[in-house]
Scaffold this active site. Structure first.
Site, PDB file in Angstrom:
ATOM      1  N   LYS A  56       0.677  -1.311   0.044  1.00 56.17           N
ATOM      2  CA  LYS A  56       0.057   0.205  -0.041  1.00 56.17           C
ATOM      3  C   LYS A  56       1.044   1.059   0.058  1.00 56.17           C
ATOM      4  O   LYS A  56       0.546   2.415  -0.592  1.00 56.17           O
ATOM      5  CB  LYS A  56      -1.051   0.071   1.103  1.00 56.17           C
ATOM      6  CG  LYS A  56      -0.183  -0.141   2.542  1.00 56.17           C
ATOM      7  CD  LYS A  56      -0.833  -0.289   3.641  1.00 56.17           C
ATOM      8  CE  LYS A  56      -0.051  -0.999   4.865  1.00 56.17           C
ATOM      9  NZ  LYS A  56      -0.069  -2.345   4.831  1.00 56.17           N
ATOM     10  N   GLY A 107      -6.796  -6.214   2.322  1.00 59.54           N
ATOM     11  CA  GLY A 107      -6.057  -7.804   2.247  1.00 59.54           C
ATOM     12  C   GLY A 107      -6.898  -8.484   1.093  1.00 59.54           C
ATOM     13  O   GLY A 107      -6.798  -8.482  -0.123  1.00 59.54           O
ATOM     14  N   GLU A 144       2.692  -4.285  15.771  1.00 57.26           N
ATOM     15  CA  GLU A 144       4.201  -4.377  15.526  1.00 57.26           C
ATOM     16  C   GLU A 144       4.700  -3.563  17.101  1.00 57.26           C
ATOM     17  O   GLU A 144       3.960  -3.067  17.593  1.00 57.26           O
ATOM     18  CB  GLU A 144       4.689  -3.416  14.527  1.00 57.26           C
ATOM     19  CG  GLU A 144       3.978  -3.797  13.140  1.00 57.26           C
ATOM     20  CD  GLU A 144       4.754  -4.881  12.484  1.00 57.26           C
ATOM     21  OE1 GLU A 144       5.985  -5.252  13.131  1.00 57.26           O
ATOM     22  OE2 GLU A 144       4.159  -5.621  11.798  1.00 57.26           O
ATOM     23  N   LYS A 181      -4.020   3.490   2.639  1.00 56.50           N
ATOM     24  CA  LYS A 181      -5.135   2.577   1.992  1.00 56.50           C
ATOM     25  C   LYS A 181      -6.189   3.583   1.418  1.00 56.50           C
ATOM     26  O   LYS A 181      -6.758   3.274   0.311  1.00 56.50           O
ATOM     27  CB  LYS A 181      -5.648   1.641   2.682  1.00 56.50           C
ATOM     28  CG  LYS A 181      -4.808   0.611   3.374  1.00 56.50           C
ATOM     29  CD  LYS A 181      -5.120  -0.244   4.375  1.00 56.50           C
ATOM     30  CE  LYS A 181      -4.103  -1.359   4.948  1.00 56.50           C
ATOM     31  NZ  LYS A 181      -4.464  -1.936   6.181  1.00 56.50           N
ATOM     32  N   GLY A 211      -3.812 -11.093   6.799  1.00 59.02           N
ATOM     33  CA  GLY A 211      -3.321 -12.378   6.795  1.00 59.02           C
ATOM     34  C   GLY A 211      -2.703 -12.953   5.600  1.00 59.02           C
ATOM     35  O   GLY A 211      -3.159 -12.514   4.320  1.00 59.02           O
TER      36      GLY A 211
HETATM   37  N1  LIG Z   1       0.948  -9.688   5.905  1.00 62.58           N
HETATM   38  C1  LIG Z   1      -0.447  -9.167   5.659  1.00 62.58           C
HETATM   39  O1  LIG Z   1      -1.428  -9.574   6.226  1.00 62.58           O
HETATM   40  C2  LIG Z   1      -0.527  -8.311   4.631  1.00 62.58           C
HETATM   41  C3  LIG Z   1      -1.764  -7.546   4.203  1.00 62.58           C
HETATM   42  C4  LIG Z   1      -1.983  -7.061   3.053  1.00 62.58           C
HETATM   43  C5  LIG Z   1      -0.604  -6.525   2.553  1.00 62.58           C
HETATM   44  N2  LIG Z   1       0.417  -6.758   3.022  1.00 62.58           N
HETATM   45  C6  LIG Z   1       1.671  -6.368   2.165  1.00 62.58           C
HETATM   46  O2  LIG Z   1       2.430  -7.181   1.756  1.00 62.58           O
HETATM   47  C7  LIG Z   1       3.765  -6.900   1.906  1.00 62.58           C
HETATM   48  C8  LIG Z   1       4.748  -8.189   2.429  1.00 62.58           C
HETATM   49  O3  LIG Z   1       4.039  -8.404   3.875  1.00 62.58           O
HETATM   50  P1  LIG Z   1       4.459  -9.633   4.637  1.00 62.58           P
HETATM   51  O4  LIG Z   1       3.539  -9.548   5.759  1.00 62.58           O
HETATM   52  O5  LIG Z   1       4.689 -10.880   3.864  1.00 62.58           O
HETATM   53  O6  LIG Z   1       6.085  -9.269   5.062  1.00 62.58           O
HETATM   54  P2  LIG Z   1       7.236 -10.281   5.511  1.00 62.58           P
HETATM   55  O7  LIG Z   1       6.405 -11.288   6.216  1.00 62.58           O
HETATM   56  O8  LIG Z   1       8.176  -9.179   6.290  1.00 62.58           O
HETATM   57  O9  LIG Z   1       7.906 -10.626   4.301  1.00 62.58           O
HETATM   58  C9  LIG Z   1       8.492  -9.707   3.522  1.00 62.58           C
HETATM   59  C10 LIG Z   1       9.495 -10.566   3.097  1.00 62.58           C
HETATM   60  O10 LIG Z   1      10.376  -9.698   2.113  1.00 62.58           O
HETATM   61  C11 LIG Z   1      11.787  -9.924   2.476  1.00 62.58           C
HETATM   62  N3  LIG Z   1      12.368  -8.420   2.260  1.00 62.58           N
HETATM   63  C12 LIG Z   1      12.266  -7.375   2.851  1.00 62.58           C
HETATM   64  N4  LIG Z   1      13.084  -6.503   2.127  1.00 62.58           N
HETATM   65  C13 LIG Z   1      13.703  -6.944   1.559  1.00 62.58           C
HETATM   66  C14 LIG Z   1      14.935  -6.397   0.803  1.00 62.58           C
HETATM   67  N5  LIG Z   1      15.303  -5.217   1.039  1.00 62.58           N
HETATM   68  N6  LIG Z   1      15.572  -7.290   0.017  1.00 62.58           N
HETATM   69  C15 LIG Z   1      15.381  -8.567  -0.024  1.00 62.58           C
HETATM   70  N7  LIG Z   1      14.264  -9.272   0.656  1.00 62.58           N
HETATM   71  C16 LIG Z   1      13.480  -8.385   1.473  1.00 62.58           C
HETATM   72  C17 LIG Z   1      11.900 -10.140   3.919  1.00 62.58           C
HETATM   73  O11 LIG Z   1      13.113 -10.946   4.303  1.00 62.58           O
HETATM   74  P3  LIG Z   1      13.770 -10.853   5.690  1.00 62.58           P
HETATM   75  O12 LIG Z   1      12.923 -12.423   6.053  1.00 62.58           O
HETATM   76  O13 LIG Z   1      15.000 -10.856   5.617  1.00 62.58           O
HETATM   77  O14 LIG Z   1      13.115 -10.001   6.637  1.00 62.58           O
HETATM   78  C18 LIG Z   1      10.697 -11.112   4.009  1.00 62.58           C
HETATM   79  O15 LIG Z   1      11.011 -12.552   3.521  1.00 62.58           O
HETATM   80  C19 LIG Z   1       3.935  -5.449   2.504  1.00 62.58           C
HETATM   81  O16 LIG Z   1       3.906  -4.487   1.376  1.00 62.58           O
HETATM   82  C20 LIG Z   1       2.612  -5.655   3.392  1.00 62.58           C
HETATM   83  O17 LIG Z   1       2.179  -4.310   3.574  1.00 62.58           O
HETATM   84  C21 LIG Z   1       0.587  -7.754   3.815  1.00 62.58           C
END
Ligand SMILES: NC(=O)c1ccc[n+]([C@@H]2O[C@H](COP(=O)([O-])OP(=O)(O)OC[C@H]3O[C@@H](n4cnc5c(N)ncnc54)[C@H](OP(=O)(O)O)[C@@H]3O)[C@@H](O)[C@H]2O)c1
Length: 430
Positions: free
Chosen positions: A112, A141, A197, A212, A309
């Site tokens: 977002k 989501g 967080e 959003k 999620g």
């Molecule tokens: N989780 C949700 O429910 C949700 C819902 C809607 C939207 N989103 C969006 O989806 C995206 C991902 O969310 P997530 O919850 O999946 O996050 P996450 O669990 O923190 O996963 C991010 C992944 O990307 C890797 N990463 C981050 N920065 C990097 C970089 N500079 N170079 C290489 N790898 C990198 C991280 O590696 P490391 O393990 O080393 O940190 C991790 O494996 C975000 O934009 C979030 O706002 C998430």
């Protein structure tokens, strides 16, 4: 049981698209699972990019099928057709997405912040290269709200969007309400349970929701607004007593994101607000999100479901991949019709004000003087018994007025010596 992507059923005529995932975290791993098992067989996961990727490898993705890398150039130079960006953040993400589009790869993102801050420029880049940039997962989501606004409601002229877009705030507010715990304790609980967080400011101070809301405004109201232009008010000041008074008014309190466009003027804000108990907004709990879109002809349409999620978000990502693969994305689908000529946080509404005072004669007189100076009309005063005279909370309900009028009055209230803390103000949604 997992199936192997090589064995997933595939309609014979459908071309297969090669997909790379950037970021193998919560969402990225869910996207990979869906792609490996998707019944359409339209997608072949070929690359996973992540820093220090060796620790990320899983036994259900074989090295023969998928290349793991921490070298983004390998993705750019590959025969990948579509890139899924689920790393988050703005850097290096913005640059990676731009590079992918320039290299002729369509991009699907759940990010977002990226879209709210750089969406317009990246969409233009996508259009220049004849590729797609879709971001259905970036708002609410797994709820298909963006496609709903753009396709399902394309026949209407939408002018207003109200939503609950942040599950962390829902959780904290419902703990304050149901368990009667102070804000700080509710936040601590949310952090212990992984709903918030360690630094929860993005959620509770409204920055997550306003990114959003900026996207909803672009896609639903066809009005471009930078997130920083949208005023945010934190839920930090909400206390148990506010819920008690809200209940007396047949309301509860939610973090509400709202945007309304009129004559190229956009009113938008993210803030805690009183919502009637019988409204759909009041019934949203936990990580549920809800968006109410209001159109000139169709009236209110409500979208609700899992706002976060791994799996629900991954479903939205894969749905975007399918839309691109099937060529269902119309040209210019995300071009804004207009930049908002003016952006304001001003809405007309009844307002709830809570004062906490050291009791003494003449308090109401002093308050009334300031209300009068700002042309504010009092509807009612509520005071619950049983509080110490040294910190006595009571509520004043104002007749409909502009938020800006209330803001000016609040500044004057701050000079009153009997106030124990600054007055708390929230609009009341009708
Ligand atoms: N989780 C949700 O429910 C949700 C819902 C809607 C939207 N989103 C969006 O989806 C995206 C991902 O969310 P997530 O919850 O999946 O996050 P996450 O669990 O923190 O996963 C991010 C992944 O990307 C890797 N990463 C981050 N920065 C990097 C970089 N500079 N170079 C290489 N790898 C990198 C991280 O590696 P490391 O393990 O080393 O940190 C991790 O494996 C975000 O934009 C979030 O706002 C998430």
């Amino acid at each position: 049981m997992e199936t192997n992507q090589a064995t997933a059923a595939k309609p014979s005529s459908a071309p297969v698209s090669n997909v790379a995932i950037l970021g193998f975290g919560t969402v990225g791993s869910s996207v990979a699972r869906i792609l490996m098992n998707h019944p359409s067989g339209r997608f072949r996961l070929t690359h996973v990019y992540n820093r220090d990727y060796k620790r990320k490898k899983v036994d259900w993705i074989s090295d023969e099928q998928v290349s793991w890398t921490d070298d983004f150039k390998k993705i750019i130079d590959s025969d990948v057709d579509m890139v899924v960006e689920v790393m988050g953040g703005l850097n290096p993400t913005r640059d990676f997405v731009a590079q992918a589009l320039s290299a002729g790869k369509s991009v699907v993102t759940a990010n977002k912040q990226l879209i709210a801050h750089h969406g317009t420029e990246l969409m233009q880049l996508a259009a220049k290269h004849g590729k797609q940039l879709l971001f259905g997962a970036s708002v609410a989501g797994g709820i298909p709200v963006l496609s709903g606004l753009q396709e399902g409601l394309a026949g209407d002229r939408l002018y207003k969007i109200n939503g609950i877009l942040n599950g962390t705030c829902n959780y904290i507010l419902s703990q304050i309400e149901q368990v009667g715990m102070p804000f700080a304790t509710a936040l601590e609980h949310a952090q212990q349970l992984g709903f918030a967080e360690a630094n929860a400011s993005d959620d509770i101070d409204g920055f997550d929701a306003r990114a959003k809301l900026a996207i909803l405004s672009l896609m639903g109201l066809r009005t471009h607004v930078h997130p920083n232009q949208i005023p945010c008010h934190s839920i930090r000041k909400c206390e148990v007593v506010d819920f008690l008074y809200a209940r007396d008014l047949a309301c509860t309190i939610r973090q509400i994101s709202r945007a309304e466009v009129k004559d190229h003027k956009l009113s938008a804000s993210v803030q805690p607000a009183l919502v009637p108990l019988d409204s759909p907004l009041a019934r949203v709990s936990g990580s549920q999100n809800l968006v109410v879109a209001t159109g000139e002809w169709g009236g209110d349409t409500v979208f609700s479901g899992h706002g976060a999620g791994g799996n629900p978000t991954a479903v939205a990502v894969v749905s975007d991949l399918i839309a691109i693969a099937e060529g269902r994305v119309s040209e210019g689908h995300c071009q804004p019709i207009a930049d908002a000529a003016e952006v304001t946080g001003d809405f007309t509404a009844q307002h709830y004000l809570r004062f906490t005072v050291k009791d003494k004669p003449g308090i109401l007189f002093e308050l009334t003087r300031i209300f009068k100076e700002h042309d504010l009309n009092v509807d009612s005063v509520l005071q619950k018994p049983g509080y110490a005279k040294t910190a006595l909370p009571f509520a004043v309900i104002l007749e409909p007025c502009l938020a800006s009028q209330v803001e000016l009055a609040l500044k004057d209230f701050d000079s009153l010596d009997f106030l124990v803390q600054s007055a708390v103000s929230m609009p009341m949604l009708g």
